[in-house]
Motif scaffolding. Structure first.
Motif, PDB file in Angstrom:
ATOM      1  N   ARG A   4     -11.082   2.563   7.802  1.00  0.00           N
ATOM      2  CA  ARG A   4     -10.589   1.426   7.012  1.00  0.00           C
ATOM      3  C   ARG A   4      -9.330   0.841   7.664  1.00  0.00           C
ATOM      4  O   ARG A   4      -8.683   1.485   8.500  1.00  0.00           O
ATOM      5  CB  ARG A   4     -10.264   1.914   5.595  1.00  0.00           C
ATOM      6  N   ASP A   5      -8.988  -0.380   7.255  1.00  0.00           N
ATOM      7  CA  ASP A   5      -7.767  -1.015   7.768  1.00  0.00           C
ATOM      8  C   ASP A   5      -6.552  -0.297   7.205  1.00  0.00           C
ATOM      9  O   ASP A   5      -6.490  -0.018   6.010  1.00  0.00           O
ATOM     10  CB  ASP A   5      -7.707  -2.487   7.327  1.00  0.00           C
ATOM     11  N   VAL A   6      -5.581  -0.023   8.074  1.00  0.00           N
ATOM     12  CA  VAL A   6      -4.330   0.590   7.629  1.00  0.00           C
ATOM     13  C   VAL A   6      -3.390  -0.509   7.145  1.00  0.00           C
ATOM     14  O   VAL A   6      -3.256  -1.547   7.791  1.00  0.00           O
ATOM     15  CB  VAL A   6      -3.679   1.404   8.768  1.00  0.00           C
ATOM     16  N   ARG A   7      -2.791  -0.299   5.978  1.00  0.00           N
ATOM     17  CA  ARG A   7      -1.843  -1.267   5.425  1.00  0.00           C
ATOM     18  C   ARG A   7      -0.461  -1.030   6.034  1.00  0.00           C
ATOM     19  O   ARG A   7      -0.058   0.119   6.224  1.00  0.00           O
ATOM     20  CB  ARG A   7      -1.764  -1.115   3.903  1.00  0.00           C
ATOM     21  N   TYR A   8       0.240  -2.135   6.312  1.00  0.00           N
ATOM     22  CA  TYR A   8       1.536  -2.040   6.969  1.00  0.00           C
ATOM     23  C   TYR A   8       2.692  -2.341   6.028  1.00  0.00           C
ATOM     24  O   TYR A   8       2.509  -2.998   4.993  1.00  0.00           O
ATOM     25  CB  TYR A   8       1.587  -2.991   8.170  1.00  0.00           C
ATOM     26  N   LEU A   9       3.860  -1.874   6.443  1.00  0.00           N
ATOM     27  CA  LEU A   9       5.088  -2.151   5.712  1.00  0.00           C
ATOM     28  C   LEU A   9       5.151  -3.636   5.352  1.00  0.00           C
ATOM     29  O   LEU A   9       4.959  -4.482   6.230  1.00  0.00           O
ATOM     30  CB  LEU A   9       6.295  -1.768   6.584  1.00  0.00           C
ATOM     31  N   GLY A  10       5.423  -3.926   4.082  1.00  0.00           N
ATOM     32  CA  GLY A  10       5.397  -5.305   3.598  1.00  0.00           C
ATOM     33  C   GLY A  10       4.250  -5.508   2.626  1.00  0.00           C
ATOM     34  O   GLY A  10       4.298  -6.381   1.764  1.00  0.00           O
ATOM     35  N   ASP A  11       3.212  -4.644   2.746  1.00  0.00           N
ATOM     36  CA  ASP A  11       2.098  -4.694   1.801  1.00  0.00           C
ATOM     37  C   ASP A  11       2.539  -4.008   0.505  1.00  0.00           C
ATOM     38  O   ASP A  11       2.959  -2.842   0.534  1.00  0.00           O
ATOM     39  CB  ASP A  11       0.897  -3.956   2.406  1.00  0.00           C
ATOM     40  N   PRO A  12       2.463  -4.712  -0.630  1.00  0.00           N
ATOM     41  CA  PRO A  12       2.980  -4.137  -1.882  1.00  0.00           C
ATOM     42  C   PRO A  12       2.323  -2.820  -2.299  1.00  0.00           C
ATOM     43  O   PRO A  12       2.945  -2.018  -3.004  1.00  0.00           O
ATOM     44  CB  PRO A  12       2.730  -5.229  -2.931  1.00  0.00           C
ATOM     45  N   VAL A  13       1.087  -2.562  -1.864  1.00  0.00           N
ATOM     46  CA  VAL A  13       0.406  -1.328  -2.292  1.00  0.00           C
ATOM     47  C   VAL A  13       1.167  -0.086  -1.819  1.00  0.00           C
ATOM     48  O   VAL A  13       1.115   0.979  -2.452  1.00  0.00           O
ATOM     49  CB  VAL A  13      -1.071  -1.308  -1.815  1.00  0.00           C
ATOM     50  N   LEU A  14       1.920  -0.231  -0.716  1.00  0.00           N
ATOM     51  CA  LEU A  14       2.679   0.909  -0.182  1.00  0.00           C
ATOM     52  C   LEU A  14       3.883   1.252  -1.060  1.00  0.00           C
ATOM     53  O   LEU A  14       4.489   2.315  -0.899  1.00  0.00           O
ATOM     54  CB  LEU A  14       3.167   0.612   1.239  1.00  0.00           C
ATOM     55  N   ARG A  15       4.235   0.344  -1.967  1.00  0.00           N
ATOM     56  CA  ARG A  15       5.417   0.546  -2.806  1.00  0.00           C
ATOM     57  C   ARG A  15       5.060   0.913  -4.242  1.00  0.00           C
ATOM     58  O   ARG A  15       5.938   1.030  -5.096  1.00  0.00           O
ATOM     59  CB  ARG A  15       6.286  -0.716  -2.786  1.00  0.00           C
TER      60      ARG A  15
END
Ligand code: ZN
Length: 167
Positions: A4-15
């Motif tokens: 799957r695509d890795v989400r990067y810093l700035g993506d709200p899901v990481l927070r």
């Protein structure tokens, strides 16, 4: 199973504060398999569900220290922690950046495995670091939050200047 695509810093899901898994069913096992595939494809040693866009308390890890299967932990919690270690740390969601991060040297983590059985993992050194890093992801915390304010500013500045196409 898929990468799957890795989400990067700035993506709200990481927070986000990730939700507890209510039952370890086939959907959760499929998520764990995707995490493992994505972790290996990115040559990582740990990956948490929010890093592929799923706000659930699941992560996988494999520090390549022996021939065992990659680890899967569901609803993990750190129940004991001792000592300190300071090592350079990075994150697949913030590629290209790393910094020395202080962590506990030794931890005990409890949770469920991919079959829904209770597990208790005692870890030190690198594995301990990975378990703490991945547990942080489930609370929306990234390694850049665990360095001094000055270093954090420098890291975020560097990140904002990096060409998005190179990520
Ligand atoms: Zn990470």
């Amino acid at each position: 199973m898929s990468v799957r695509d890795v989400r990067y810093l700035g993506d709200p899901v990481l927070r986000e504060m990730c939700r507890d898994v209510e039952e370890v069913d086939d959907d959760v096992r499929e998520l764990a398999d995707d995490l493992v595939d994505t972790m290996y494809a990115a040559d990582g040693i740990g990956l948490a569900a929010p890093q592929i866009g799923e706000s659930l308390r699941v992560f996988v890890y494999d520090v390549r220290e022996n021939e065992v299967e990659p680890g899967v932990l569901v609803n993990p919690r750190i129940v004991e922690a001792m000592g300190k270690q300071r090592e350079v740390e990075g994150c697949l969601s913030i590629p290209g950046l790393d910094e020395v991060v202080e962590r506990k040297e030794w931890v005990v983590v409890e949770g469920l495995d991919r079959d829904g059985n209770e597990v208790r993992i005692e870890a030190e050194g690198l594995l301990s670091r990975v378990l703490q890093h991945e547990c942080d992801h489930l609370d929306g915390v990234l390694f850049v939050d665990r360095v001094s304010p000055l270093k954090r500013r420098m890291l975020l500045k560097k990140w904002s200047k990096m060409d998005e196409s190179k990520r």
